[in-house]
Motif scaffolding. Structure first.
Motif, PDB file in Angstrom:
ATOM      1  N   THR A   9      41.178 -12.696  20.738  1.00 56.89           N
ATOM      2  CA  THR A   9      40.350 -11.520  20.529  1.00 56.89           C
ATOM      3  C   THR A   9      40.684 -10.437  21.555  1.00 56.89           C
ATOM      4  OG1 THR A   9      38.594 -12.419  21.939  1.00 56.89           O
ATOM      5  CG2 THR A   9      38.436 -12.857  19.573  1.00 56.89           C
ATOM      6  N   ASP A  10      40.338  -9.218  21.207  1.00 52.47           N
ATOM      7  CA  ASP A  10      40.454  -8.063  22.092  1.00 52.47           C
ATOM      8  C   ASP A  10      39.132  -7.324  21.996  1.00 52.47           C
ATOM      9  OD1 ASP A  10      41.107  -5.833  23.568  1.00 52.47           O
ATOM     10  OD2 ASP A  10      42.401  -4.947  22.029  1.00 52.47           O
ATOM     11  N   GLY A  11      38.203  -7.699  22.862  1.00 53.03           N
ATOM     12  CA  GLY A  11      36.854  -7.164  22.741  1.00 53.03           C
ATOM     13  C   GLY A  11      36.215  -7.687  21.464  1.00 53.03           C
ATOM     14  N   ARG A  31      45.774  -2.154  14.178  1.00 50.40           N
ATOM     15  CA  ARG A  31      46.749  -2.866  15.008  1.00 50.40           C
ATOM     16  C   ARG A  31      46.258  -2.814  16.451  1.00 50.40           C
ATOM     17  NH1 ARG A  31      51.226  -4.806  13.219  1.00 50.40           N
ATOM     18  NH2 ARG A  31      51.899  -4.360  11.083  1.00 50.40           N
ATOM     19  N   ARG A  32      46.162  -3.981  17.059  1.00 51.68           N
ATOM     20  CA  ARG A  32      45.719  -4.114  18.444  1.00 51.68           C
ATOM     21  C   ARG A  32      46.763  -4.917  19.207  1.00 51.68           C
ATOM     22  NH1 ARG A  32      41.055  -1.007  19.110  1.00 51.68           N
ATOM     23  NH2 ARG A  32      40.455  -2.381  20.836  1.00 51.68           N
ATOM     24  N   GLY A  44      50.890  -8.297  24.426  1.00 51.33           N
ATOM     25  CA  GLY A  44      51.910  -7.260  24.447  1.00 51.33           C
ATOM     26  C   GLY A  44      52.514  -6.921  23.100  1.00 51.33           C
ATOM     27  N   GLU A  45      51.999  -7.521  22.019  1.00 51.84           N
ATOM     28  CA  GLU A  45      52.533  -7.270  20.675  1.00 51.84           C
ATOM     29  C   GLU A  45      51.447  -6.670  19.795  1.00 51.84           C
ATOM     30  OE1 GLU A  45      54.588  -9.720  16.950  1.00 51.84           O
ATOM     31  OE2 GLU A  45      54.014 -10.763  18.798  1.00 51.84           O
ATOM     32  N   GLU A  46      51.800  -5.593  19.077  1.00 49.80           N
ATOM     33  CA  GLU A  46      50.849  -4.969  18.161  1.00 49.80           C
ATOM     34  C   GLU A  46      50.718  -5.822  16.904  1.00 49.80           C
ATOM     35  OE1 GLU A  46      49.079  -1.923  18.484  1.00 49.80           O
ATOM     36  OE2 GLU A  46      49.653  -2.205  20.580  1.00 49.80           O
TER      37      GLU A  46
END
Length: 209
Positions: free
Chosen positions: A30-32, A9-10, A14-16
């Motif tokens: 994407t997150d990284g 979970r990323r 602001g939401e997992e």
């Protein structure tokens, strides 16, 4: 909820939310190195979001039926081992092939999931999982036909679409019929309706009898 290794979970806006580490396929945020696994675009993602115990784990050998353009199967290949992606419709296959370019463990097969004899010479036996999302009538029959690829303790992880069986029938009645047919060859471990992510779909986890 226990997620397969390689699924986390990323935080996205602001939401997992669910994510896997891999090359983006369908324009997802994407997150990284992590890419959002959108449960509203993925039946398997919805099953995980709803807390179903799919039994999937890192490095599993997987047969994926109904790969379409690669939205979900690309996430599976991000954390699993060899992943055989069966898709019959020619229109989405180009996108599926593009998704496979960056994934050495993803093997697209332009085949019909209702005819496993056409790919039995390519797919390994004793697989850890068959993941199924085919929008056709006779979905339980597809599961039974592909049971041959599963190990004795392998898992069927399937999403059944009521309207693919009968547009006019009550979905609950359709699902009762599907489960009755499945029970001839599988032990049902878990079931869950996939709302609010997907209307009139039933998630099923089962193991061969």
């Amino acid at each position: 909820m226990s997620l397969p290794d390689g699924v986390e979970r990323r935080a996205f806006d602001g939401e997992e939310r669910l994510a896997t580490r891999g090359t983006p396929v369908y324009g997802e945020p994407t997150d990284g190195q992590w890419r959002l696994w959108d449960a509203r675009r993925s039946k398997l993602g919805a099953m995980l979001e709803l807390g179903m115990d799919t039994g999937l784990s890192a490095e599993d050998r997987v047969l994926y039926l109904g790969a379409a353009s690669g939205t979900t199967v690309s996430h599976v290949a991000d954390f699993a081992g060899p992943t055989y992606a069966v898709e019959f419709a020619t229109r989405p296959v180009r996108d599926l092939l593009d998704a496979a370019e960056d994934r050495a463990r993803l093997f697209p097969l332009v085949k019909d999931a209702r005819k496993p004899e056409t790919y039995a010479h390519v797919v390994e036996s004793d697989l850890d999982a068959v993941v199924q999302d085919v929008a056709t009538s006779g979905q339980a029959r597809v599961s039974t036909l592909n049971k041959q690829f599963l190990a004795e303790d392998g898992r069927l992880v399937a999403a059944f679409k009521a309207r693919s069986e009968d547009v006019t029938a009550d979905p609950d009645e359709v699902f009762d019929d599907v489960l009755a047919e499945l029970r001839e060859d599988f032990e049902i471990l878990d079931t869950e309706r996939l709302e609010p992510f997907h209307d009139d779909h039933l998630g099923v986890v089962a193991t061969p009898k």
